[in-house]
Design a protein around this motif. Structure first.
Motif, PDB file in Angstrom:
ATOM      1  N   PRO A   6       0.818  -1.207   0.000  1.00 46.18           N
ATOM      2  CA  PRO A   6       0.000   0.000   0.000  1.00 46.18           C
ATOM      3  C   PRO A   6       0.854   1.260   0.000  1.00 46.18           C
ATOM      4  CG  PRO A   6      -0.016  -1.045   2.173  1.00 46.18           C
ATOM      5  CD  PRO A   6       0.653  -1.991   1.226  1.00 46.18           C
ATOM      6  N   THR A   7       0.334   2.276  -0.657  1.00 50.96           N
ATOM      7  CA  THR A   7       1.026   3.559  -0.695  1.00 50.96           C
ATOM      8  C   THR A   7       1.110   4.131   0.713  1.00 50.96           C
ATOM      9  OG1 THR A   7       0.187   3.985  -2.903  1.00 50.96           O
ATOM     10  CG2 THR A   7       1.017   5.872  -1.667  1.00 50.96           C
ATOM     11  N   GLN A   8       2.291   4.561   1.113  1.00 54.79           N
ATOM     12  CA  GLN A   8       2.489   5.080   2.447  1.00 54.79           C
ATOM     13  C   GLN A   8       2.938   6.538   2.399  1.00 54.79           C
ATOM     14  OE1 GLN A   8       5.198   2.455   4.541  1.00 54.79           O
ATOM     15  NE2 GLN A   8       3.500   1.240   5.336  1.00 54.79           N
ATOM     16  N   LEU A   9       2.590   7.253   3.461  1.00 56.21           N
ATOM     17  CA  LEU A   9       3.053   8.615   3.654  1.00 56.21           C
ATOM     18  C   LEU A   9       4.153   8.606   4.694  1.00 56.21           C
ATOM     19  CD1 LEU A   9      -0.427  10.414   3.892  1.00 56.21           C
ATOM     20  CD2 LEU A   9       0.929   9.936   1.852  1.00 56.21           C
ATOM     21  N   CYS A  10       5.197   9.360   4.452  1.00 55.50           N
ATOM     22  CA  CYS A  10       6.348   9.379   5.350  1.00 55.50           C
ATOM     23  C   CYS A  10       6.383  10.675   6.150  1.00 55.50           C
ATOM     24  CB  CYS A  10       7.650   9.231   4.556  1.00 55.50           C
ATOM     25  SG  CYS A  10       7.763   7.677   3.645  1.00 55.50           S
ATOM     26  N   GLY A  15      10.691  10.522  18.628  1.00 54.20           N
ATOM     27  CA  GLY A  15      11.214   9.705  19.737  1.00 54.20           C
ATOM     28  C   GLY A  15      11.975   8.488  19.271  1.00 54.20           C
ATOM     29  N   GLY A  16      12.695   8.600  18.157  1.00 55.70           N
ATOM     30  CA  GLY A  16      13.470   7.492  17.641  1.00 55.70           C
ATOM     31  C   GLY A  16      12.662   6.464  16.892  1.00 55.70           C
ATOM     32  N   GLN A  17      11.370   6.722  16.688  1.00 55.28           N
ATOM     33  CA  GLN A  17      10.517   5.768  15.981  1.00 55.28           C
ATOM     34  C   GLN A  17      10.079   6.364  14.653  1.00 55.28           C
ATOM     35  OE1 GLN A  17       7.499   5.287  19.071  1.00 55.28           O
ATOM     36  NE2 GLN A  17       8.225   3.187  19.411  1.00 55.28           N
ATOM     37  N   THR A  18      10.056   5.548  13.622  1.00 55.35           N
ATOM     38  CA  THR A  18       9.587   6.001  12.314  1.00 55.35           C
ATOM     39  C   THR A  18       8.075   6.194  12.340  1.00 55.35           C
ATOM     40  OG1 THR A  18       9.321   3.743  11.519  1.00 55.35           O
ATOM     41  CG2 THR A  18      11.466   4.791  11.149  1.00 55.35           C
ATOM     42  N   VAL A  19       7.596   7.096  11.519  1.00 54.54           N
ATOM     43  CA  VAL A  19       6.169   7.410  11.430  1.00 54.54           C
ATOM     44  C   VAL A  19       5.738   7.221   9.989  1.00 54.54           C
ATOM     45  CG1 VAL A  19       4.369   9.131  11.800  1.00 54.54           C
ATOM     46  CG2 VAL A  19       6.354   9.056  13.323  1.00 54.54           C
TER      47      VAL A  19
END
Length: 465
Positions: A6-10, A15-19
């Motif tokens: 699925p297409t994701q938004l970055c 806090g050191g975590q990817t979103v």
């Protein structure tokens, strides 16, 4: 075998975590207000009344969207902040709008109408339909009273609606310095309820045109309310002999209109203006003596009887003789009322007419009645009435359901942002539909009150007296 993700938004990490974000949330909507509008519409019967006023010329075998459903879809979308019919292309599959129009929310075979379908509806309207629609608004206004009121105030005002390109009856208006339409809005001055509205060409209206509209409106109101006192209020361009004579011909009907100054009126006002100047100079001198800020203006009120050459009889004229530091500012009001004092008539009765301009701003700025970009004049007239219908729904929600709350006096845009734009997840089971609202919703208590009232209060009985 090919696999796709699925297409994701970055987003930047927190806090050191990817979103990351995707579009796999399922049946979600940001327009919870569609259900509130449906609840209000069920109680006041607005879209059903408007649909009954239109002669549907479509062949029954080719109809996928009933007329009332088309009107409800377009009006609910406008009342939710979606001004253009093109918005329907992205909203026709929205589960809450589908639920608001009483369609299965998750069934793709029951999607709402597209923009071309709504555009055909606007261009399908003819002059007879428009006449019946404007009268349907008056019928709704009458039905909103359980019994004939003792008195009402009809506020009349025109508003410019700029036009662009080759549009029918778009004329240059010198006062507004623009090519425009000049629609007429009529509101009830004490409750701010919309009575009706008419789209007009951009030229300045004549006295005969305003008189013709008033004859139809007053005759229709008198048929239902023979003993209600009606006060007609407007600015100076309504103070024409045709309009004054029409109003004078009805019992229990009076008027308060602004009156443009002329040489005769200024001669009548000269003595009072001179007295107001002396009073202003005295107040300024007294303020300087006590080292206080001088007053910006001083006012005196007076009255006299006046008749223009074109008038069939003299009328009472009230003068506001205002003197300011820069210049004199005399203002005149003509009226058929005898009892109020000059100051009360000007400050309490005539100046209250300004609330009508606030109501027009709500229709124009919040509900986009000025999106009259069609080439056809009749289609643009229909768009104006659709925006007016959205205002009627908001007014009913505010006055009947939101009374004694923080939104009781709110503008439609505030109600949209506060109550309507709430993210909602929809789940459909065999025997029920469940809506999940955010746990952190800031208006939980208000929504409890609103939904309880919309479910508990039955639809009012129409007043036909």
């Amino acid at each position: 075998m090919s696999y796709s993700s699925p297409t994701q938004l970055c987003f930047p990490p927190v806090g050191g975590q990817t979103v990351r974000a995707d579009f796999e949330g399922g049946a979600l909507s940001s327009d919870f207000g569609a259900l509130l509008l449906r609840g209000v519409d069920r109680q006041i019967g607005l879209t059903a009344r408007l649909a009954a006023a239109i002669h549907d010329k479509r062949h029954p075998s080719y109809i996928d969207h009933p007329l009332r459903a088309l009107l409800a879809q377009r009006i609910y979308q406008m009342a939710s902040g979606y001004a253009d019919a093109n918005d329907a292309n992205s909203l026709r599959r929205d589960p809450l709008f589908k639920l608001g129009v009483e369609r299965p929310p998750l069934d793709p075979t029951h999607d709402l109408a597209s923009a071309p379908t709504l555009s055909r509806l606007e261009h399908h309207i003819d002059r007879k339909d428009l006449y019946r629609l404007t009268r349907a608004f008056v019928d709704h206004f009458i039905a909103s009273y359980a019994e004939p009121p003792a008195a009402i105030v009809l506020d009349l005002d025109h508003s410019d609606d700029p036009t662009y390109g080759q549009q029918e009856f778009a004329f240059y208006n010198h006062h507004y310095q623009n090519y425009c339409y000049l629609p007429l809005f009529i509101f009830e001055g004490t409750s701010h309820a919309l009575v009706t509205a008419y789209l007009r060409p951009g030229t300045r209206p004549t006295g005969a045109e305003n008189a013709m509209i008033l004859v139809r409106l007053l005759s229709y109101l008198r048929r239902h309310w023979p003993h209600t006192h009606i006060l007609v209020r407007g600015d100076s361009h309504f103070a024409t002999p045709e309009v004054l004579d029409v109003i004078a011909s009805y019992r229990w009907t009076d008027f308060v209109f602004g009156l443009a100054g002329n040489a005769v009126l200024l001669r009548q006002a000269a003595a009072t203006l001179q007295e107001a100047r002396r009073l202003h100079y005295q107040r300024v001198a007294l303020a300087h003596a006590h080292r206080q800020a001088p007053p910006t203006s001083s006012r005196l009120y007076d009255e006299f009887v006046y008749a223009a050459q074109s008038w069939t009889q003299p009328w009472r004229v009230v003068l506001k003789a205002e003197v300011m530091s820069a210049d004199d500012n005399p203002r005149f009001v003509v009226t058929s009322l005898e009892a109020p004092t000059p100051q009360m008539l000007y400050e309490d009765l005539y100046c209250a007419r300004g609330n009508c301009e606030n109501d027009i701003k709500a229709v124009k700025n919040d509900l986009h009645s000025d999106r009259t970009s069609a080439t056809s004049f009749l289609a643009n007239a229909m768009r104006l009435l659709l925006a007016c219908a959205a205002y009627v729904l908001h007014h009913a929600l505010r006055t009947h359901t939101l009374q004694h709350t923080a939104l009781a006096q709110a503008q439609p845009s505030t109600v949209i942002l506060t109550l309507f734009k709430i993210a909602t997840q929809l789940k459909q089971y065999k025997d029920r539909i469940l809506l999940h609202l955010p746990s952190s919703c800031p208006v939980k208590a208000l929504l409890h009150r609103v939904t309880a009232l919309l479910c508990a209060i039955p639809a009012p009985v129409s007043n036909t007296s």
